[in-house]
Structures are given as structure tokens and as C-alpha cells.
Write a protein that holds these residues in place. Structure first.
Motif, short mmCIF file in Angstrom:
data_model
loop_
_atom_site.label_atom_id
_atom_site.label_comp_id
_atom_site.label_asym_id
_atom_site.label_seq_id
_atom_site.Cartn_x
_atom_site.Cartn_y
_atom_site.Cartn_z
N MET A 76 29.50 -3.64 2.38
CA MET A 76 28.94 -2.75 1.36
C MET A 76 28.74 -1.38 1.97
SD MET A 76 24.95 -4.05 1.20
CE MET A 76 24.47 -2.67 0.17
N ARG A 77 28.71 -0.35 1.12
CA ARG A 77 28.53 1.01 1.61
C ARG A 77 27.04 1.31 1.74
NH1 ARG A 77 31.47 5.34 2.53
NH2 ARG A 77 33.35 4.36 1.72
N THR A 78 26.67 1.84 2.91
CA THR A 78 25.28 2.20 3.12
C THR A 78 24.96 3.51 2.42
OG1 THR A 78 23.60 2.58 4.81
CG2 THR A 78 25.77 3.50 5.22
N THR A 79 23.69 3.82 2.25
CA THR A 79 23.32 5.10 1.64
C THR A 79 23.51 6.22 2.65
OG1 THR A 79 21.00 4.91 2.29
CG2 THR A 79 21.63 3.94 0.17
N PHE A 80 23.75 7.43 2.15
CA PHE A 80 23.98 8.56 3.05
C PHE A 80 22.77 8.87 3.92
CE2 PHE A 80 24.31 13.15 4.02
CZ PHE A 80 25.51 13.12 4.71
N PRO A 81 21.52 8.86 3.39
CA PRO A 81 20.37 9.08 4.28
C PRO A 81 20.29 8.07 5.41
CG PRO A 81 19.69 9.32 2.00
CD PRO A 81 21.09 8.79 1.98
N GLU A 82 20.55 6.78 5.11
CA GLU A 82 20.52 5.77 6.16
C GLU A 82 21.61 6.03 7.20
OE1 GLU A 82 18.63 1.83 4.00
OE2 GLU A 82 20.80 2.04 4.12
N TYR A 83 22.76 6.53 6.75
CA TYR A 83 23.86 6.81 7.68
C TYR A 83 23.51 7.98 8.60
CZ TYR A 83 28.63 7.27 9.38
OH TYR A 83 29.75 7.32 10.18
N VAL A 84 22.85 9.01 8.04
CA VAL A 84 22.42 10.15 8.86
C VAL A 84 21.42 9.69 9.92
CG1 VAL A 84 21.19 12.36 8.84
CG2 VAL A 84 22.87 11.85 7.06
N THR A 91 0.82 -1.20 0.00
CA THR A 91 0.00 0.00 0.00
C THR A 91 0.86 1.26 0.00
OG1 THR A 91 -1.69 -1.17 1.24
CG2 THR A 91 -1.81 1.22 1.26
N LEU A 92 1.84 1.30 0.87
CA LEU A 92 2.65 2.50 1.05
C LEU A 92 4.13 2.16 0.88
CD1 LEU A 92 0.88 3.81 4.29
CD2 LEU A 92 0.54 4.68 1.98
N PRO A 93 4.91 3.04 0.26
CA PRO A 93 6.36 2.83 0.13
C PRO A 93 7.05 3.16 1.46
CG PRO A 93 5.77 4.91 -0.88
CD PRO A 93 4.48 4.29 -0.42
N MET A 94 6.96 2.24 2.43
CA MET A 94 7.34 2.55 3.79
C MET A 94 8.82 2.89 3.96
SD MET A 94 4.59 2.64 5.49
CE MET A 94 5.41 3.01 7.02
N LYS A 95 9.70 2.22 3.23
CA LYS A 95 11.12 2.51 3.40
C LYS A 95 11.44 3.95 3.00
CE LYS A 95 15.78 0.80 2.50
NZ LYS A 95 16.61 -0.25 1.91
N ASP A 96 10.87 4.39 1.87
CA ASP A 96 11.08 5.77 1.44
C ASP A 96 10.46 6.75 2.44
OD1 ASP A 96 12.38 4.89 -0.84
OD2 ASP A 96 10.54 4.85 -2.04
N LEU A 97 9.30 6.39 2.98
CA LEU A 97 8.65 7.26 3.96
C LEU A 97 9.45 7.34 5.25
CD1 LEU A 97 4.89 6.26 3.53
CD2 LEU A 97 5.97 8.40 2.85
N TRP A 98 10.01 6.19 5.68
CA TRP A 98 10.86 6.19 6.88
C TRP A 98 12.05 7.14 6.71
CZ3 TRP A 98 9.38 5.08 11.41
CH2 TRP A 98 8.56 3.99 11.70
N GLN A 113 8.06 -8.18 12.34
CA GLN A 113 9.01 -8.79 11.41
C GLN A 113 8.66 -8.46 9.97
OE1 GLN A 113 8.79 -13.10 11.53
NE2 GLN A 113 6.71 -13.01 12.35
N ALA A 114 9.70 -8.42 9.14
CA ALA A 114 9.57 -8.18 7.70
C ALA A 114 9.05 -6.78 7.37
CB ALA A 114 8.68 -9.23 7.05
N THR A 115 9.21 -5.84 8.29
CA THR A 115 8.78 -4.46 8.01
C THR A 115 9.97 -3.65 7.50
OG1 THR A 115 9.24 -3.82 10.30
CG2 THR A 115 6.98 -4.51 9.76
N ALA A 116 9.65 -2.52 6.86
CA ALA A 116 10.72 -1.63 6.37
C ALA A 116 11.51 -1.05 7.53
CB ALA A 116 10.10 -0.52 5.53
N ALA A 117 10.84 -0.79 8.66
CA ALA A 117 11.53 -0.25 9.83
C ALA A 117 12.57 -1.23 10.34
CB ALA A 117 10.53 0.07 10.94
#
Length: 512
Positions: free
Chosen positions: A203-211, A82-89, A452-456
Motif C-alpha cells: 500500500m502507498r504510505t502518506t506523504f507526511p509519513e514518507y517525509v 486523551t490526545l490525538p498522538m498520531k496527528d501530533l507526531w 507497545q500499542a503507541t502511535a509512535a
């Protein structure tokens, strides 16, 4: 499936609107009369910040509900979420970080600026502080991301031979795989794989995830301190307030005596505050000055509590009896809420010990409770889940208030109905925003079985707990252990001293 998706979108929109309206209601009723019809930018920041914090807490239950849309699919990619939760997080927490480290400090510097200066000069001064902070933060984040902005996943390399499709499915400890026995069986068994098969995948994480990860670390430190203290003092403080309640209405002569004494102490306090203000204007703001300011703030809060207590002990006006009855009911409500809060706090502490600190966990505990509540009614478990997350935020605020009254290096920013200045509002909103990230991370870990299995869980579980240089804090449960220790110490403190009336000094107290 489409009906489920549409319903979730509608619920998400309605909840966001209700949260925004509720925060406007809080602002209108908590603001100080001096801030009425002015300070519109800080007010917007307060409403927006509280909305972001509340929505971020509610996003974890929404993330769980979002995954329910695919519960009948063989794998998650087999249906449209329903919702793009990872992008929203990532979006909500980048906004969170910008508010905490840039927007709220700017609003505080602007609001607390010298009122004798023009608006342009106050904006310039506030921008100077914020831009300097932004440059320093950007340099630190860039250097850290370039040096250690990687995740190290521990993986196991497995391989097996091919074999004909079996005619039976008999498995034993000596034959854990399909077909064959001995070496062939062992070669296809993940269970008997050697330790040498473990490898580290970097692997290198994305900059938003690092912030988000670094903001979570800062918030986790504050959360462990304030949350650990608050999880105990929130319910015990309510119970102690009932124990210290006024037992009966005093006589008029007693009221006049107490009011005269409070008036005298108020004049002394004003004289001390004027002297400190004069020292500030002369530029002599040293360590001793800050200590004296802290002392005056404490005494002012105690004086306000004494005035409130005196008004409760001697209600006046035509509805004096009604006022006293409401006072008694209010203290009874504190007792009931304190007992309920104590049950929730004990449940939280027990869950942390049972599910997080003991390896392997003794029981899913609250995870299983939420699942069973969902079986009774679809949103019952989700609502209980959201309540436990919000309770942690309330514990953080309670802990910050308690420590602020006792530690010199923590500024007091009380929240009072109809008497809260914007700088106190902004400070508490910043604290809530900073700790909300850690609350979400903590809840996604503590309720990992339910969520479990959530974007969070993907962001705050696998990535955060594998981040180079940070993962050991989570591997050895540093924050959870600190949380439990501080909760235990606060509980002992309240049992020993919490029922007594606060007397930080000999001045500005109600006479006995």
C-alpha cells in the motif's frame, strides 16, 4: 477516565510552558555578549527549535501515558484517547523537518552574511540559498515518493472450518485447535500454516509519513556515528577531566610565566586569523584555506582551555580560597556524574545487545525495569524512560564535539556559557532536531515492550520498517550494529589515550 484525560492535558500544557521558559534561560545565559540586543530572528529559531526537540522527546512518554487511558478497555477504539498522538507526531516532525532543512539554514546564512551589506541584501542572499535547496529537496522527495513511496507488509492468509462449540478445552501438540483432529485441526491452526500462506500486502504510505521516514534515515546515520561515539565519550570524558585536573595552586611567578607565554601564543593566533581573513576577502578560499581555518579553530579552543586551566590553578581576588574550593568540588562532581553516566551508557549498550541484536531477545531488560518502576509510582517509570531518551541526545552532542575536534570535514561549533555565537547555537539546534527523530525511533524500537500499542510505534515501527528500499536497514540492524561498534572503539580509545592531556600540536600549549 475523564479525570485521567484532564490531568494528562494539564500536565502536557505545563510541561510545554516550562520547556519554553527553560530554553529562553539557556539562550540568555549561553549567548555571546556580541549578540546581546540583536539577532532576534535567530534567537527565536533557537528557542523554538530547542522546544520542538525537547517536546518531541517528551512525547513518547506522553504517548505511553495516553494509552494508559484505555488500559481497561477491551480494544483501543472502545474509549476516547486523551490526545490525538498520531496527528501530533506527524505535525511535530513535519515542523522538525522544515526547521532543519529550511528555517535554520536561512537563519545561519542571514546571520553569517557580510555585515557590510544591507539587511535586504542579506535576506535576499539567504533566501536564494534556501529556495534553491527547497526546490531540489521537493523534486527529490516527489520523485522518491512517486517511485518507492510504498510499504510492503508481510501477511499470512489463514482459514478454518466451522465446528460445534466444544464441551472441553483440551489442547495438545497433535490437536492445537478447537474440535476435530487431523486435517480439520491443521486447517484451523495458524501455528502449522505453510510458508506459502505468507503474502506481501503493498500500500502507498502518506506523504507526511514518507517525509518523516526519510528524515529519520538521515538522522539515523548521524545518530549512529555521533551517538555511538558520544555514548562512550560523554561519561569517560568527565572521568578523564577529573584525572587531568589541576592538583594544586601554582605560585605567582609560575602564573606570570604561563600568562606571558599564553599572551605570546594569543598574538600568534590573532596574526594567523588576520591572514586567513585577508585571504577570504581576496576570494582565495580553497581546500588549503579551509584546512588552515580548521587548524586555527582547534588552536583557539585549546588556548581557551589553557586560559581557563591557568585561572583555575591560580585563583585571584578576595575569594581566592572559595574559588579554589569550588574548583575542587566541580571536578568531584564531574567524577560522580561520569561514573553515573558510565552506568547509564553500559545499561544502554547491554540493552541494545540483549533486546535488539539477539533474536529472540534474551530479556526485556530495561523495558521490565520501567514497568516495575511504574508499579511503584505511576510516573516513575515514565520519568526514567524520558531520562534514557534525553541521555541519548546528550551523547549525540558529546560525540559531535569530540569528532569535530579531530576531523577536518566537521565544523566546530562549541557551546560555552556566556560565549556562544548564534551560528553555533543554530548548528547545534539543527543537529539536535535532526537526531531527535532518530532518538525517538530508536527508543520506540528499543523499548517496544514498554511502549507497545503507541502511535509512535505505529509510525516508527510498522510503517518505517516496512518502507520499500529502507526496511532492510532496520531488518538487519545496520544502525544498531554501527552504534555498538563505534561505542566499543571510542571506549578503547579513551582507555588508551583519554587520560592524557590533549596536545593536537606543538603550538598554543601550556608550558610544562
Amino acid at each position: 477516565m475523564s479525570d485521567f484525560n484532564l490531568a494528562l492535558v494539564i500536565v502536557a500544557i505545563v510541561v510545554c510552558v516550562l520547556v519554553f521558559l527553560f530554553n529562553i534561560y539557556l539562550l540568555v545565559n549561553y549567548q555571546h555578549p556580541d549578540d546581546a540586543n540583536q539577532a532576534y530572528f535567530p534567537k527565536f529559531v533557537v528557542v523554538f527549535g530547542l522546544s520542538v526537540a525537547a517536546i518531541s522527546i517528551l512525547m513518547l512518554p506522553a504517548d505511553v501515558a495516553n494509552r494508559q487511558a484505555c488500559r481497561h478497555a477491551i480494544y483501543n477504539g472502545a474509549c476516547n484517547l486523551t490526545l490525538p498522538m498520531k496527528d501530533l507526531w506527524l505535525a511535530i516532525y513535519i515542523v522538525d523537518a522544515v526547521l532543519v532543512f529550511f528555517v535554520i539554514p536561512f537563519a545561519m546564512f542571514f546571520y553569517e552574511g557580510d555585515q557590510d551589506k544591507s539587511v535586504g541584501k542579506r535576506i535576499k542572499s539567504a533566501l536564494l540559498w534556501v529556495v534553491t535547496t527547497a526546490i531540489v529537496c521537493a523534486l527529490l522527495l516527489g520523485i522518491l515518493y512517486g517511485l518507492v513511496g510504498k510499504v510492503d507488509f508481510t501477511v499470512r492468509h489463514l482459514s478454518s472450518d466451522t465446528t460445534n462449540f466444544p464441551s472441553n478445552w483440551d489442547f495438545t501438540s497433535s490437536q492445537p485447535c478447537i474440535g476435530g483432529s487431523g486435517a480439520q485441526a491443521v486447517s484451523c491452526s495458524a501455528y502449522t500454516a505453510s510458508a506459502s500462506s505468507e503474502k506481501t500486502w503493498t500500500m502507498r504510505t502518506t506523504f507526511p509519513e514518507y517525509v518523516v521516514a526519510l528524515a529519520t534515515i538521515v538522522g539515523s546515520v548521524l545518530f549512529s556515528i555521533f551517538g555511538g561515539v558520544g555514548i562512550a565519550c560523554l561519561p569517560l570524558g568527565l572521568i578523564a577531566s577529573f584525572i587531568r585536573r589541576p592538583k594544586a595552586v601554582i605560585t605567582r611567578s609560575q602564573y606570570i610565566k604561563e600568562a606571558t607565554e599564553l599572551g605570546k601564543k594569543a598574538r600568534e593566533l590573532k596574526k594567523a586569523a588576520d591572514a586567513l581573513h585577508q585571504e577570504e576577502r581576496s576570494g582565495s578560499k580553497g581546500r588549503k584555506w579551509r584546512k588552515n581555518v580548521k587548524s586555527v579553530e582547534k588552536e583557539l579552543l585549546q588556548l581557551e582551555e589553557d586560559v581557563k586551566l591557568l585561572e583555575e590553578m591560580y585563583p585571584q581576588g578576595e575569594k581566592a580560597e572559595t574559588s579554589w574550593a569550588l574548583t575542587v568540588l566541580g571536578y568531584l562532581a564531574k567524577l560522580v556524574l561520569g561514573i553515573l553516566g558510565l552506568i547509564v551508557s553500559v545499561a544502554w549498550v547491554a540493552h541494545i545487545v540483549i533486546y535488539l541484536l539477539i533474536d529472540p531477545p534474551l530479556s526485556p531488560f530495561l523495558n521490565e525495569v520501567f514497568i516495575k518502576l511504574d508499579d511503584i509510582w505511576g510516573l516513575l517509570g515514565t520519568a526514567a524512560f524520558a531520562f534514557f531518551c534525553f541521555y541519548l541526545l546528550l551523547a549525540v552532542i558529546a560525540g559531535a564535539m569530540m569528532l569535530g575536534l579531530r576531523l577536518v570535514f566537521i565544523t566546530i561549533h562549541p557551546m560555552k556559557w556566556g560565549a556562544t555565537l548564534m551560528n553555533s547555537f543554530l548548528f547545534n539546534v539543527g543537529l539536535i532536531l535532526l537526531c531527535s527523530i532518530s532518538v525517538i525511533q530508536f527508543c520506540s524500537t528499543a523499548f517496544g515492550y514498554y511502549a507497545q500499542a503507541t502511535a509512535a510505534q505505529e509510525i516508527f515501527g510498522h510503517t518505517l520498517q516496512s518502507l520499500r528500499g529502507i526496511k532492510y536497514l532496520y531488518k538487519y540492524n545496520v544502525f544498531q550494529i554501527a552504534f555498538i561498534i563505534l561505542a566499543g572503539l571510542t571506549f578503547v580509545y579513551y582507555i588508551a589515550f583519554g587520560w592524557r592531556r590533549k596536545k593536537p600540536s606543538g603550538k598554543f600549549q601550556l608550558s610544562s
